[in-house]
Design a protein around this motif. Structure first.
Motif, PDB file in Angstrom:
ATOM      1  N   PRO A 257      29.765  43.512  40.386  1.00  0.00           N
ATOM      2  CA  PRO A 257      31.167  43.951  40.410  1.00  0.00           C
ATOM      3  C   PRO A 257      31.815  43.793  41.777  1.00  0.00           C
ATOM      4  CG  PRO A 257      29.687  45.841  40.293  1.00  0.00           C
ATOM      5  CD  PRO A 257      28.839  44.618  40.104  1.00  0.00           C
ATOM      6  N   SER A 258      31.018  43.870  42.845  1.00  0.00           N
ATOM      7  CA  SER A 258      31.581  43.676  44.177  1.00  0.00           C
ATOM      8  C   SER A 258      32.089  42.253  44.365  1.00  0.00           C
ATOM      9  CB  SER A 258      30.534  43.996  45.251  1.00  0.00           C
ATOM     10  OG  SER A 258      30.181  45.360  45.226  1.00  0.00           O
ATOM     11  N   LEU A 259      31.425  41.286  43.707  1.00  0.00           N
ATOM     12  CA  LEU A 259      31.870  39.896  43.788  1.00  0.00           C
ATOM     13  C   LEU A 259      33.020  39.641  42.818  1.00  0.00           C
ATOM     14  CD1 LEU A 259      28.455  38.015  44.114  1.00  0.00           C
ATOM     15  CD2 LEU A 259      29.811  39.206  45.851  1.00  0.00           C
ATOM     16  N   ALA A 260      32.982  40.280  41.659  1.00  0.00           N
ATOM     17  CA  ALA A 260      34.088  40.130  40.704  1.00  0.00           C
ATOM     18  C   ALA A 260      35.395  40.642  41.292  1.00  0.00           C
ATOM     19  CB  ALA A 260      33.764  40.884  39.414  1.00  0.00           C
ATOM     20  N   ALA A 261      35.309  41.552  42.265  1.00  0.00           N
ATOM     21  CA  ALA A 261      36.518  42.119  42.861  1.00  0.00           C
ATOM     22  C   ALA A 261      37.392  41.059  43.531  1.00  0.00           C
ATOM     23  CB  ALA A 261      36.140  43.191  43.887  1.00  0.00           C
ATOM     24  N   TYR A 262      36.807  39.983  44.047  1.00  0.00           N
ATOM     25  CA  TYR A 262      37.605  38.987  44.771  1.00  0.00           C
ATOM     26  C   TYR A 262      38.505  38.159  43.860  1.00  0.00           C
ATOM     27  CZ  TYR A 262      34.623  40.499  48.553  1.00  0.00           C
ATOM     28  OH  TYR A 262      33.974  41.292  49.477  1.00  0.00           O
ATOM     29  N   PRO A 263      38.003  37.575  42.765  1.00  0.00           N
ATOM     30  CA  PRO A 263      38.948  36.885  41.872  1.00  0.00           C
ATOM     31  C   PRO A 263      39.938  37.848  41.215  1.00  0.00           C
ATOM     32  CG  PRO A 263      36.740  36.916  40.909  1.00  0.00           C
ATOM     33  CD  PRO A 263      36.601  37.347  42.333  1.00  0.00           C
ATOM     34  N   VAL A 264      39.516  39.069  40.916  1.00  0.00           N
ATOM     35  CA  VAL A 264      40.447  40.041  40.350  1.00  0.00           C
ATOM     36  C   VAL A 264      41.555  40.351  41.345  1.00  0.00           C
ATOM     37  CG1 VAL A 264      40.689  42.455  39.635  1.00  0.00           C
ATOM     38  CG2 VAL A 264      38.835  41.057  38.701  1.00  0.00           C
ATOM     39  N   ALA A 265      41.186  40.565  42.603  1.00  0.00           N
ATOM     40  CA  ALA A 265      42.198  40.849  43.623  1.00  0.00           C
ATOM     41  C   ALA A 265      43.156  39.683  43.802  1.00  0.00           C
ATOM     42  CB  ALA A 265      41.521  41.183  44.958  1.00  0.00           C
ATOM     43  N   ALA A 266      42.637  38.451  43.809  1.00  0.00           N
ATOM     44  CA  ALA A 266      43.520  37.278  43.934  1.00  0.00           C
ATOM     45  C   ALA A 266      44.491  37.222  42.768  1.00  0.00           C
ATOM     46  CB  ALA A 266      42.673  36.005  44.007  1.00  0.00           C
ATOM     47  N   HIS A 267      43.994  37.444  41.559  1.00  0.00           N
ATOM     48  CA  HIS A 267      44.844  37.422  40.362  1.00  0.00           C
ATOM     49  C   HIS A 267      45.960  38.465  40.468  1.00  0.00           C
ATOM     50  CE1 HIS A 267      45.703  36.911  36.043  1.00  0.00           C
ATOM     51  NE2 HIS A 267      45.772  38.235  35.985  1.00  0.00           N
ATOM     52  N   LEU A 268      45.610  39.674  40.899  1.00  0.00           N
ATOM     53  CA  LEU A 268      46.605  40.744  41.005  1.00  0.00           C
ATOM     54  C   LEU A 268      47.589  40.484  42.140  1.00  0.00           C
ATOM     55  CD1 LEU A 268      44.286  43.847  40.459  1.00  0.00           C
ATOM     56  CD2 LEU A 268      45.877  42.843  38.807  1.00  0.00           C
ATOM     57  N   LEU A 269      47.105  39.921  43.247  1.00  0.00           N
ATOM     58  CA  LEU A 269      47.993  39.654  44.389  1.00  0.00           C
ATOM     59  C   LEU A 269      49.042  38.605  44.044  1.00  0.00           C
ATOM     60  CD1 LEU A 269      45.385  39.701  47.293  1.00  0.00           C
ATOM     61  CD2 LEU A 269      47.380  41.205  47.110  1.00  0.00           C
ATOM     62  N   TRP A 270      48.665  37.601  43.256  1.00  0.00           N
ATOM     63  CA  TRP A 270      49.660  36.604  42.850  1.00  0.00           C
ATOM     64  C   TRP A 270      50.713  37.238  41.942  1.00  0.00           C
ATOM     65  CZ3 TRP A 270      44.855  33.322  42.164  1.00  0.00           C
ATOM     66  CH2 TRP A 270      44.705  32.441  43.234  1.00  0.00           C
ATOM     67  N   GLY A 271      50.261  38.083  41.033  1.00  0.00           N
ATOM     68  CA  GLY A 271      51.194  38.808  40.174  1.00  0.00           C
ATOM     69  C   GLY A 271      51.999  37.945  39.232  1.00  0.00           C
ATOM     70  N   HIS A 272      51.425  36.814  38.782  1.00  0.00           N
ATOM     71  CA  HIS A 272      52.152  35.915  37.882  1.00  0.00           C
ATOM     72  C   HIS A 272      51.992  36.293  36.420  1.00  0.00           C
ATOM     73  CE1 HIS A 272      53.038  33.635  41.323  1.00  0.00           C
ATOM     74  NE2 HIS A 272      51.942  32.915  41.397  1.00  0.00           N
ATOM     75  N   GLY A 273      51.406  37.450  36.142  1.00  0.00           N
ATOM     76  CA  GLY A 273      51.150  37.817  34.757  1.00  0.00           C
ATOM     77  C   GLY A 273      49.878  37.166  34.267  1.00  0.00           C
ATOM     78  N   GLY A 274      49.672  37.190  32.978  1.00  0.00           N
ATOM     79  CA  GLY A 274      48.474  36.588  32.414  1.00  0.00           C
ATOM     80  C   GLY A 274      47.282  37.527  32.494  1.00  0.00           C
ATOM     81  N   GLU A 275      46.164  37.027  32.002  1.00  0.00           N
ATOM     82  CA  GLU A 275      44.966  37.852  31.856  1.00  0.00           C
ATOM     83  C   GLU A 275      43.775  37.126  32.459  1.00  0.00           C
ATOM     84  OE1 GLU A 275      44.103  40.065  28.061  1.00  0.00           O
ATOM     85  OE2 GLU A 275      42.483  38.559  27.957  1.00  0.00           O
ATOM     86  N   LEU A 276      42.984  37.854  33.235  1.00  0.00           N
ATOM     87  CA  LEU A 276      41.742  37.339  33.815  1.00  0.00           C
ATOM     88  C   LEU A 276      40.587  38.154  33.258  1.00  0.00           C
ATOM     89  CD1 LEU A 276      40.188  35.565  35.888  1.00  0.00           C
ATOM     90  CD2 LEU A 276      40.531  37.421  37.543  1.00  0.00           C
ATOM     91  N   ARG A 277      39.541  37.459  32.783  1.00  0.00           N
ATOM     92  CA  ARG A 277      38.374  38.120  32.208  1.00  0.00           C
ATOM     93  C   ARG A 277      37.119  37.691  32.966  1.00  0.00           C
ATOM     94  NH1 ARG A 277      39.780  40.156  27.195  1.00  0.00           N
ATOM     95  NH2 ARG A 277      37.591  40.278  26.521  1.00  0.00           N
ATOM     96  N   VAL A 278      36.290  38.676  33.323  1.00  0.00           N
ATOM     97  CA  VAL A 278      35.006  38.409  33.976  1.00  0.00           C
ATOM     98  C   VAL A 278      33.925  39.035  33.106  1.00  0.00           C
ATOM     99  CG1 VAL A 278      33.695  38.512  36.112  1.00  0.00           C
ATOM    100  CG2 VAL A 278      36.204  38.605  36.199  1.00  0.00           C
ATOM    101  N   PRO A 279      33.095  38.219  32.423  1.00  0.00           N
ATOM    102  CA  PRO A 279      32.106  38.778  31.494  1.00  0.00           C
ATOM    103  C   PRO A 279      30.831  39.245  32.184  1.00  0.00           C
ATOM    104  CG  PRO A 279      32.046  36.381  31.424  1.00  0.00           C
ATOM    105  CD  PRO A 279      33.159  36.751  32.369  1.00  0.00           C
TER     106      PRO A 279
END
Length: 464
Positions: A257-279
């Motif tokens: 989860p500590s590594l998943a935080a980086y793509p999640v943070a990038a996705h949220l920082l852009w704020g373009h909408g859409g959905e990101l999933r990390v299985p």
């Protein structure tokens, strides 16, 4: 700015076109669980052949492999799978000189763990439990990090451990095992210290009650319980009742989860909408602080499809939607929350720098003793972006809303600082150079690839 030995990372702000929605990315296995699964091969109840699947093979975990081989445990690497075999011929490691050591013990294997504090501390616990005589050492940085947090309680339980250099620091000689049942008190909330004592107790079959000041990550408890160890827990205490445990032939490692935080943070920082999933993310509550703090502040993050691994870890899919438009500030003022995001403090601080309002990350004194003084280096990294940040004894005060700039930003040869800086940079117009940023390989070798998969424009500067 400090000199760096790693290559730089170059980040151009903005998201590449054509990113799919919803987007699914795969992230490496959990570093903490990988360490513990690998060391489980040294427990008395381990099979002759142990397979660890989806292991994190960053530098921190790889640092443990030569030490295992020096103890006569062969480790073969195939992709992200480790095959661990007991009873192999020991492969000695070269001794690293130390000005404070007159003579190294010739009758003890020398175990060099480089810069990995987890490898060193967990290995100390296993050695103290099994009675394997060995010297544990680290690189010049790790030699200055505290080991008395763990050594003192192990000595209370009867372990014979000798500092070979500076008191309280590596290198140490483990010369005799724990053998006195009883109760010990930890001075700090470090999961590594608690795990080292528990591993020693279980390896020795010794009844031990362990008091701890704060609840931190509990991977060791979950894994040992899944292996049949008789553990009980109450408020502020975990106890081993004695007896054996049996390690299964295959241990699966969940996504970190500590590594998943980086793509999640990038996705949220852009704020373009859409959905990101990390299985397949480890959904252990003691590891979800980064996401839970942002959820509390208004971010749309959820957990779906829960299951359990062979190592006792809850897993599921992490889902992030939209951006940070509703988030005004973040606040961390409880020790348990801080420990649930202790590796993500630089990243949370970077996100906080983009938010309106005053954010606070406190209860963080332990960060002074990481690979760097992470309170100071996080503040230094954010200052290079132009953020309004103040470092205090136990945390960080971030006043969001200051205009952020691109340019050259130091990583301080700290993988967490490097990845936080590169992630913040993806949301800013212009080019950022994270000097020494390729030190991300310590925990996340695929960091740049994963960030590119979610739309970042990031590359390693091989000319530096």
């Amino acid at each position: 700015m400090p000199m760096t030995s790693s290559a730089d990372l170059t980040v151009d702000g903005g998201r590449t076109a054509g990113v799919s929605d919803p987007l699914t990315v795969t992230v490496a296995g959990d570093k903490s669980v990988s360490h513990r699964a690998l060391l489980a091969a040294l427990l008395p109840g381990a099979p002759e052949l142990l397979t660890v699947r989806r292991a994190n093979l960053g530098g921190a975990v790889r640092a443990l492999l030569p030490a295992m081989r020096a103890l006569g445990v062969a480790v073969d690497v195939s992709g992200d799978t480790l095959v661990v075999r007991r009873g192999a011929a020991p492969v000695p490691q070269p001794v690293r000189p130390h000005s404070g050591v007159v003579a190294w013990p010739e009758d003890a294997p020398y175990l060099q763990t480089e810069g990995s504090s987890a490898a060193a501390r967990l290995l100390l616990g296993i050695l103290a439990g099994t009675g394997l005589r060995a010297v544990v050492d680290g690189d010049e940085v790790l030699r200055h990090r505290p080991m008395d947090w763990l050594v003192d309680p192990l000595r209370v339980l009867g372990a014979d451990i000798e500092y070979l250099g500076e008191p309280g620091r590596l290198p140490v000689l483990v010369a005799g095992s724990v053998h006195r049942p009883g109760r010990v008190d930890l001075a700090v909330g470090s999961a590594q210290a608690r795990s080292g004592v528990l591993l020693a107790a279980v390896a020795a079959g010794l009844p031990v009650a362990l008091r701890h000041p704060v609840r931190s990550r509990d991977h060791t408890e979950r894994m040992l319980a899944a292996f049949g160890a008789r553990l009980t827990e109450s408020d502020g205490e975990v106890a081993h009742q004695g007896g054996d445990c049996v390690v299964p032939p295959v241990v699966d490692v969940p996504t970190d989860p500590s590594l998943a935080a980086y793509p999640v943070a990038a996705h949220l920082l852009w704020g373009h909408g859409g959905e990101l999933r990390v299985p397949d993310v480890c959904l252990n509550p003691t590891r979800l602080g980064f996401f839970d703090v942002l959820r509390t502040a208004g971010a749309d993050i959820s957990y779906e499809g829960r299951g359990t691994t062979t190592g006792g870890e809850p897993v599921g899919t992490l889902v992030a939607r939209g951006g940070l438009g509703r988030v005004r500030r973040v606040r961390v003022d409880q020790p348990a929350v801080l420990h649930a995001l202790i590796d993500e403090v630089p990243l949370l601080a970077a996100v906080a720098a983009t938010l309106p309002g005053e954010s606070w990350i406190g209860c963080a004194e332990e960060l002074r003793f990481k690979e760097t003084d992470r309170i100071a280096t996080t503040a230094g990294m954010l200052d290079a972006f132009g953020a309004d940040v103040a470092a205090v004894d136990d945390g960080l005060l971030i006043r969001g809303g200051a205009p952020l700039r691109t340019g050259e930003v130091p990583a301080f040869e700290d993988h967490r600082i490097a990845m936080a800086a590169a992630t913040l940079a993806v949301s800013l117009p212009g080019r950022t150079t994270v000097s020494g940023g390729a030190c991300h390989r310590t925990s996340f070798p695929d960091f740049a690839d994963v960030q590119r998969a979610v739309g970042a424009r990031i590359c390693e500067d091989t000319t530096s």
